[in-house]
Design a protein around this motif. Structure first.
Motif, PDB file in Angstrom:
ATOM      1  N   SER A  79       0.770  -1.243  -0.025  1.00 25.89           N
ATOM      2  CA  SER A  79      -0.038   0.073  -0.015  1.00 25.89           C
ATOM      3  C   SER A  79       0.963   1.235  -0.040  1.00 25.89           C
ATOM      4  N   LEU A  80       1.987   1.354   0.827  1.00 25.62           N
ATOM      5  CA  LEU A  80       2.972   2.371   0.856  1.00 25.62           C
ATOM      6  C   LEU A  80       3.642   2.559  -0.312  1.00 25.62           C
ATOM      7  N   THR A  81       4.070   1.551  -1.024  1.00 24.51           N
ATOM      8  CA  THR A  81       4.825   1.606  -2.264  1.00 24.51           C
ATOM      9  C   THR A  81       3.921   2.184  -3.354  1.00 24.51           C
ATOM     10  N   TYR A  82       2.494   1.803  -3.536  1.00 26.07           N
ATOM     11  CA  TYR A  82       1.985   2.246  -4.379  1.00 26.07           C
ATOM     12  C   TYR A  82       1.554   3.631  -4.218  1.00 26.07           C
ATOM     13  N   ALA A  83       1.072   4.187  -3.015  1.00 24.11           N
ATOM     14  CA  ALA A  83       0.789   5.402  -2.699  1.00 24.11           C
ATOM     15  C   ALA A  83       2.011   6.310  -2.882  1.00 24.11           C
ATOM     16  N   SER A  84       3.293   6.134  -2.667  1.00 23.14           N
ATOM     17  CA  SER A  84       4.528   6.985  -2.766  1.00 23.14           C
ATOM     18  C   SER A  84       4.899   6.946  -4.259  1.00 23.14           C
ATOM     19  N   ASN A  85       4.419   5.931  -5.258  1.00 27.62           N
ATOM     20  CA  ASN A  85       4.675   5.983  -6.556  1.00 27.62           C
ATOM     21  C   ASN A  85       3.953   6.998  -7.167  1.00 27.62           C
ATOM     22  N   PHE A  86       2.817   7.743  -6.722  1.00 20.67           N
ATOM     23  CA  PHE A  86       2.047   8.660  -7.030  1.00 20.67           C
ATOM     24  C   PHE A  86       2.583   9.938  -6.385  1.00 20.67           C
ATOM     25  N   ASN A  87       2.160   9.867  -5.006  1.00 19.14           N
ATOM     26  CA  ASN A  87       2.426  11.252  -4.337  1.00 19.14           C
ATOM     27  C   ASN A  87       3.970  11.778  -4.334  1.00 19.14           C
ATOM     28  N   ILE A  88       4.866  10.821  -4.185  1.00 19.22           N
ATOM     29  CA  ILE A  88       6.209  11.575  -3.837  1.00 19.22           C
ATOM     30  C   ILE A  88       6.958  11.859  -5.078  1.00 19.22           C
ATOM     31  N   GLY A  89       6.796  10.619  -5.997  1.00 18.49           N
ATOM     32  CA  GLY A  89       7.274  10.791  -7.277  1.00 18.49           C
ATOM     33  C   GLY A  89       6.793  12.061  -8.085  1.00 18.49           C
ATOM     34  N   ASP A  90       5.506  12.673  -8.055  1.00 17.26           N
ATOM     35  CA  ASP A  90       4.819  13.789  -8.872  1.00 17.26           C
ATOM     36  C   ASP A  90       5.391  14.807  -7.997  1.00 17.26           C
ATOM     37  N   ARG A  91       5.686  14.909  -6.681  1.00 17.33           N
ATOM     38  CA  ARG A  91       6.088  15.999  -5.985  1.00 17.33           C
ATOM     39  C   ARG A  91       7.442  16.375  -6.190  1.00 17.33           C
ATOM     40  N   ILE A  92       8.181  15.511  -6.545  1.00 16.19           N
ATOM     41  CA  ILE A  92       9.342  15.639  -6.975  1.00 16.19           C
ATOM     42  C   ILE A  92       9.948  16.302  -8.235  1.00 16.19           C
ATOM     43  N   VAL A  93       8.840  15.771  -9.146  1.00 13.08           N
ATOM     44  CA  VAL A  93       8.757  16.333 -10.550  1.00 13.08           C
ATOM     45  C   VAL A  93       8.553  18.073 -10.484  1.00 13.08           C
ATOM     46  N   ALA A  94       7.558  18.307  -9.759  1.00 13.26           N
ATOM     47  CA  ALA A  94       7.089  19.595  -9.618  1.00 13.26           C
ATOM     48  C   ALA A  94       8.063  20.137  -8.925  1.00 13.26           C
ATOM     49  N   GLY A  95       8.792  19.701  -7.974  1.00 16.78           N
ATOM     50  CA  GLY A  95       9.642  20.538  -7.319  1.00 16.78           C
ATOM     51  C   GLY A  95      10.864  20.944  -8.124  1.00 16.78           C
ATOM     52  N   ILE A  96      11.331  19.933  -8.887  1.00 17.32           N
ATOM     53  CA  ILE A  96      12.446  20.378  -9.678  1.00 17.32           C
ATOM     54  C   ILE A  96      12.219  21.265 -10.781  1.00 17.32           C
ATOM     55  N   ASN A  97      11.223  21.075 -11.472  1.00  9.13           N
ATOM     56  CA  ASN A  97      10.639  22.036 -12.645  1.00  9.13           C
ATOM     57  C   ASN A  97      10.207  23.501 -11.936  1.00  9.13           C
ATOM     58  N   GLY A  98       9.904  23.383 -10.783  1.00  3.73           N
ATOM     59  CA  GLY A  98       9.604  24.710 -10.059  1.00  3.73           C
ATOM     60  C   GLY A  98      10.930  25.558  -9.833  1.00  3.73           C
ATOM     61  N   PHE A  99      11.907  24.681  -9.267  1.00  5.98           N
ATOM     62  CA  PHE A  99      13.155  25.598  -8.858  1.00  5.98           C
ATOM     63  C   PHE A  99      13.936  25.830 -10.121  1.00  5.98           C
ATOM     64  N   LEU A 100      14.061  24.942 -10.906  1.00 10.09           N
ATOM     65  CA  LEU A 100      14.800  25.168 -12.381  1.00 10.09           C
ATOM     66  C   LEU A 100      14.041  26.530 -13.063  1.00 10.09           C
ATOM     67  N   GLY A 101      12.713  26.632 -13.017  1.00 16.05           N
ATOM     68  CA  GLY A 101      12.013  27.703 -13.694  1.00 16.05           C
ATOM     69  C   GLY A 101      12.300  29.015 -12.828  1.00 16.05           C
ATOM     70  N   ALA A 102      12.370  28.800 -11.801  1.00 15.79           N
ATOM     71  CA  ALA A 102      12.631  30.142 -10.930  1.00 15.79           C
ATOM     72  C   ALA A 102      13.939  30.580 -11.176  1.00 15.79           C
ATOM     73  N   GLN A 103      14.859  29.738 -11.349  1.00 12.77           N
ATOM     74  CA  GLN A 103      16.392  30.044 -11.643  1.00 12.77           C
ATOM     75  C   GLN A 103      16.431  30.808 -13.034  1.00 12.77           C
ATOM     76  N   CYS A 104      15.593  29.969 -14.046  1.00 11.58           N
ATOM     77  CA  CYS A 104      15.637  30.812 -15.053  1.00 11.58           C
ATOM     78  C   CYS A 104      15.166  32.408 -15.290  1.00 11.58           C
ATOM     79  N   HIS A 105      14.217  32.708 -14.509  1.00 14.70           N
ATOM     80  CA  HIS A 105      13.648  33.907 -14.421  1.00 14.70           C
ATOM     81  C   HIS A 105      14.153  35.131 -13.376  1.00 14.70           C
ATOM     82  N   LYS A 106      15.280  34.659 -12.967  1.00 11.46           N
ATOM     83  CA  LYS A 106      16.001  35.554 -11.936  1.00 11.46           C
ATOM     84  C   LYS A 106      16.789  36.631 -12.704  1.00 11.46           C
TER      85      LYS A 106
END
Length: 415
Positions: free
Chosen positions: A388-415
């Protein structure tokens, strides 16, 4: 005494006649139910079956997970449908076995035409889908009514919240039972026919999700030529520190993988049916290995209540190796560890993630106490919760990391 005896005999006769009449009515109703619907189409890929009630024109669909049972069905076959209980009764695949009850997923209003299963629809209800042939030779559909039941045509809902993943399909449908839903999952598929009296389980929530369409998976198809490895990015540590802080603040929704069994041997184990629980990541740690990173978290305690499971053997001497009826368990898991290994490629020119690459996840539970579950089933119960934990983390945590990386890189480009 003769009068009294005659009177009692008369009463006995009337009661006997009443019981016979009731039996005839019951048998008549059963016989009528047994021929109230006809199978019109079977999709072996999605295991979806379409049937129709000729008397009303009502069309409905159900899914048969058991391969042997599915192969025993054919178009034109008569079945029994109970629209009050939303179940359909099918003859067992094995001679001498009792009939199998399967849950009806959807029944159209009376008078609506039936159509083949696996049809994706965006047209008004009641219209019949029109199929065309694409350049690849596969049929594509331009409209339909019951086709909205296509397991891969479920649309995401914004109401699911940011810690739940929108429904994107049903993994495992049409696959052999032995095939894992995710690498590393420990359970195996178990159909309703393994339950005592073929008692159906609720539709598993995980069947509405498609692991290949999440945000993390979507990045894997992008071109990675000239990408920068995570450790080669000068601000990688700062970026991951921010992502880890965000992960420890989120609440994760997890659920048992209904229909998965966890066995010690062929006649001893547990089966997940339904139940949800929540958790929050804590005690984070970040370290570098090679060109990638390893994230670890430790959770001191996860509480459970009202989880519905089945157990084998059941208390039935005639057929003990069926799963028991559903019963509730509760308790807690302690000293829970989660590890994620990732080595993504960054597209610094486009200021976004290029590819997540291969993500490796592992959950391990130190201690588990579920009551009223017997102690010799603790290890397989751990496997059930870890899945149950493996299945839940595949969605929640993986998607959050993708969003976090894209958000950080996007912010750096607009500085």
């Amino acid at each position: 005494m003769k009068r009294e005896g005659g009177f009692l005999c008369g009463v006995g006769f009337l009661l006997g006649a009443l019981l016979v009449a009731l039996s005839v009515l019951a048998l008549g109703g059963q016989a009528a139910d047994s021929i109230n619907a006809i199978i019109t189409a079977i999709d072996v890929n999605t295991r979806m079956v379409t049937a129709k009630e000729p008397a009303t024109g009502r069309a409905f669909q159900f899914q048969v997970r058991d391969a042997a049972l599915l192969n025993s069905l054919k178009a034109g076959q008569k079945v029994s449908a109970d629209f009050n209980a939303m179940t359909v009764t099918l003859p067992a695949a094995r001679p001498g076995a009792p009939p199998v009850r399967v849950r009806i997923l959807k029944a159209e209003p009376v008078g609506r035409p039936a159509e083949p299963p696996g049809v994706q629809s965006s047209s008004p209800a009641g219209t019949i889908a029109q199929a065309a042939t694409s350049s690849s030779g596969k049929k594509v559909v331009t409209g339909g009514g019951l086709g909205a039941l296509d397991p891969n045509a479920v649309k995401p809902s914004a109401s699911e919240g940011d810690t739940a993943v929108a429904a994107r399909g049903r993994p495992g449908v049409g696959r052999p039972p032995q095939q894992k839903l995710l690498p590393g999952l420990l359970g195996e598929h178990s159909g309703d026919e393994e339950n005592g009296d073929n008692d159906p389980d609720p539709e598993p929530e995980w069947q509405r999700r498609n692991l290949s369409t999440g945000a993390a998976a979507a990045t894997s198809s992008r071109a990675t030529a000239g990408g920068t490895r995570l450790k080669g990015y000068p601000k990688a540590q700062e970026m991951l520190d921010g992502i880890v802080r965000g992960l420890t603040q989120m609440e994760i929704d997890a659920a048992l993988l209904g229909g998965q069994k966890y066995m010690i041997n062929n006649c001893l184990g547990v089966k997940a049916s339904a139940g949800k629980f929540k958790l929050k990541l804590a005690h984070p740690n970040l370290r570098w290995e090679g060109t990638g990173a390893v994230l670890t978290f430790r959770i001191e305690r996860i509480s459970f209540s009202a989880l519905k499971i089945r157990m084998r053997p059941r208390a039935n001497p005639i057929d003990p190796c069926k799963f028991s009826g559903r019963f509730e368990v509760g308790g807690a898991a302690t000293d829970v560890h989660y590890e994620m290994r990732l080595d993504p490629l960054l597209d610094l020119q486009q200021c976004r993630l290029g590819s997540m690459g291969q993500i490796q996840e592992k959950w391990r539970i130190g201690g588990l106490n579920l009551k009223p579950l017997q102690n010799n089933l603790d290890n397989v119960a751990k496997n059930m919760i870890e899945d149950s934990l493996t299945y839940a983390s595949n969605f929640n945590i993986g998607d959050r990391i993708v969003a976090g990386i894209n958000g950080f890189l996007g912010a750096q480009c607009h500085k």
